[in-house]
Design an enzyme around this catalytic site. Structure first.
Site, PDB file in Angstrom:
ATOM      1  N   HIS A  27      33.515  43.116  31.480  1.00  0.00           N
ATOM      2  CA  HIS A  27      33.110  43.250  32.874  1.00  0.00           C
ATOM      3  C   HIS A  27      31.614  43.541  32.959  1.00  0.00           C
ATOM      4  CE1 HIS A  27      37.374  44.026  34.509  1.00  0.00           C
ATOM      5  NE2 HIS A  27      37.506  43.783  33.206  1.00  0.00           N
ATOM      6  N   ASP A 127      32.322  45.335  40.979  1.00  0.00           N
ATOM      7  CA  ASP A 127      33.573  44.942  40.345  1.00  0.00           C
ATOM      8  C   ASP A 127      34.715  45.465  41.213  1.00  0.00           C
ATOM      9  OD1 ASP A 127      35.914  45.037  38.478  1.00  0.00           O
ATOM     10  OD2 ASP A 127      34.424  44.467  36.980  1.00  0.00           O
ATOM     11  N   GLU A 364      32.435  31.726  28.068  1.00  0.00           N
ATOM     12  CA  GLU A 364      31.371  31.445  27.102  1.00  0.00           C
ATOM     13  C   GLU A 364      31.755  30.278  26.201  1.00  0.00           C
ATOM     14  OE1 GLU A 364      29.306  35.888  26.774  1.00  0.00           O
ATOM     15  OE2 GLU A 364      30.467  35.119  25.073  1.00  0.00           O
TER      16      GLU A 364
END
Length: 464
Positions: A27, A127, A364
């Site tokens: 996160h 978040d 990623e």
């Protein structure tokens, strides 16, 4: 609560952004990259976290930070940090650290209130798991809040769709192959999530670290009137760097990258299970034997899960099988510390990624065009694995979520690694992954869909 880096009185700013990430590394990492992206528009970004986890982030990102990103490090009360428990899929040992974030409510409100006195508008991007912490800013007249979804749009959609009572029909085939939610979270964590839900609803919109090139169908679902609940939706990812796979031989690089420089293209499988996963000794042995018997090149990040205070003790894994490292030293690299994952995935020698399928790792890998061997552990990971294997068709299954309690034998690991790295099936997946990565690169480039959505977000928060 004490701020070690109290801001000096600042000149009046038009718009400032306050970033409030959750402390789990995946996160933190996403909002760190988003902070850098926003700061390139010459908008000051104030990045808030606990002192320990801010230090953790800095230690894992040695690259430069844009000067417009200002770090604020708040102390939280001490807590006991249990050791990771391999018998539990969800990282329950981190629960005390998670709950420590609740103590950030007052210092965050004080900082936002202070910034609101000199800025025309303060934009709080938080978040979802920090909704409790930012609850007081709704009473500040020139402050707006935006929720960052740390999970995939796929997983977020299914959770929201269920929460809203299944407001419309979806493709039955999608629904039939959806992994169950059983075991994805602990009861204590679900209680923590319930605390957050009590403080959502006053946000302007939601941000996803994703792209329509990856999750267009699910982002489209979120934009339906019966889903978005009058909130704006921006899919402006991937936040992390994207680029073509490269190789640069240099002595000034990380030792892992120098090792990769010497390997043939697409010949190495990168094995890493994130920062919250712990394996039993028995499972570690089977994984090691599977990698050895596959006869393929590999990098294995063999470290245990982060503990609550990542600087209290080094995260180490149990002993590997006798003589394992000596037997594989010509083609395998065992890494016990922190590894530069994005650079590894971006290296031309990396041909596959065995992963827990956390969204940070998944996005990623997708961005770098690397197909995956999926081994989900908890949270959104089972559904991310489904997205990778079934929707995107760039992954092979190591461990199916419905059979998560079974030991994954070395023969399974050996088979999947050989198929991904050394077979025509794996080569075809690499072609699909490379094509998807190219679409993602176009998406974030000027004129692409993600770039347009980023511009839309910046334009909206900067409006008069």
């Amino acid at each position: 609560m004490e701020d070690n880096h109290l801001p000096l009185p600042a000149p009046a700013a038009d718009v400032v952004v306050v970033m409030v990430p959750f402390i789990a590394h995946g996160h933190l990492n996403q909002l760190f990259h988003l902070s850098r992206l926003i700061s390139t528009y010459n908008i000051p970004v104030h990045f808030i976290n606990t002192a320990t986890h801010s230090r953790q982030l800095r230690s894992r990102h040695h690259d430069s930070v844009h000067p417009s990103v200002i770090f604020h490090e708040f102390k939280t009360p001490l807590f006991n940090s249990p050791k990771p428990d391999p018998s539990k899929w969800f990282p329950t040992h981190l629960q005390p650290a998670f709950e420590s974030t609740l103590h950030l409510r007052t210092p965050v409100a004080d900082l936002v209130r202070s910034l609101s006195k000199t800025a025309r508008r303060v934009v709080v991007v938080h978040d979802f798991l920090m909704s409790y912490v930012v609850q007081d800013v709704k009473d500040m007249s020139n402050v707006e809040t935006y929720i960052f979804n740390p999970l995939s749009a796929c997983d977020s959609f299914w959770r929201t769709w269920e929460r809203l009572g299944r407001p419309f029909e979806v493709d039955q085939e999608l629904l039939n192959r959806l992994p169950s939610e059983n075991g994805t979270f602990s009861k204590e964590f679900l209680d923590f999530v319930c605390i957050q839900y009590q403080h959502v609803g006053f946000h302007v919109g939601e941000i996803f670290d994703s792209s329509r090139a990856i999750e267009g169908e699910y982002i489209g679902y979120f934009e339906r009137e019966d889903m978005k609940e009058d909130k704006k939706i921006w899919a402006i990812g991937p936040f992390s760097q994207t680029g073509k796979k490269t190789v640069t031989v240099s002595e000034n690089r990380h030792s892992i990258l120098r090792w990769l420089d010497l390997q043939p293209p697409n010949s190495v499988i990168y094995v890493s299970f994130g920062t919250t996963t712990s394996f039993s000794d028995e499972q570690i042995k089977e994984l090691a034997l599977g990698l050895e018997r596959s006869e393929q090149r590999f990098i294995w990040v063999a470290r245990s899960a982060d503990i609550g205070d990542v600087f209290e003790d080094e995260a180490k894994i149990a002993d590997l099988p006798n003589g394992f490292e000596a037997r594989v030293k010509e083609r395998g690299l065992v890494v016990r510390g922190w590894a530069p994952q994005l650079e590894i995935l971006g290296h031309v020698a990396t041909g596959g990624f065995m992963s827990h399928c956390g969204w940070n790792s998944s996005i990623e890998s997708i961005s770098m065009g690397v197909p995956m061997a999926t081994w989900p552990m908890h949270s959104d990971q089972p559904r991310n694995a489904g997205l990778i294997v079934h929707d995107l068709r760039i992954g092979l299954v190591v461990n199916d979520w419905e059979h998560r309690d079974k030991l994954v034998l070395s023969a399974v690991v050996e088979d999947v690694v050989r198929r991904l790295i050394g077979s025509e099936e794996g080569a075809e997946m690499r072609k699909r992954a490379a094509k998807l990565a190219e679409n993602v690169r176009r998406s974030v480039a000027k004129g692409g869909e993600s770039h347009k959505e980023t511009e839309s977000f910046i334009s909206y928060i900067s409006r008069n």
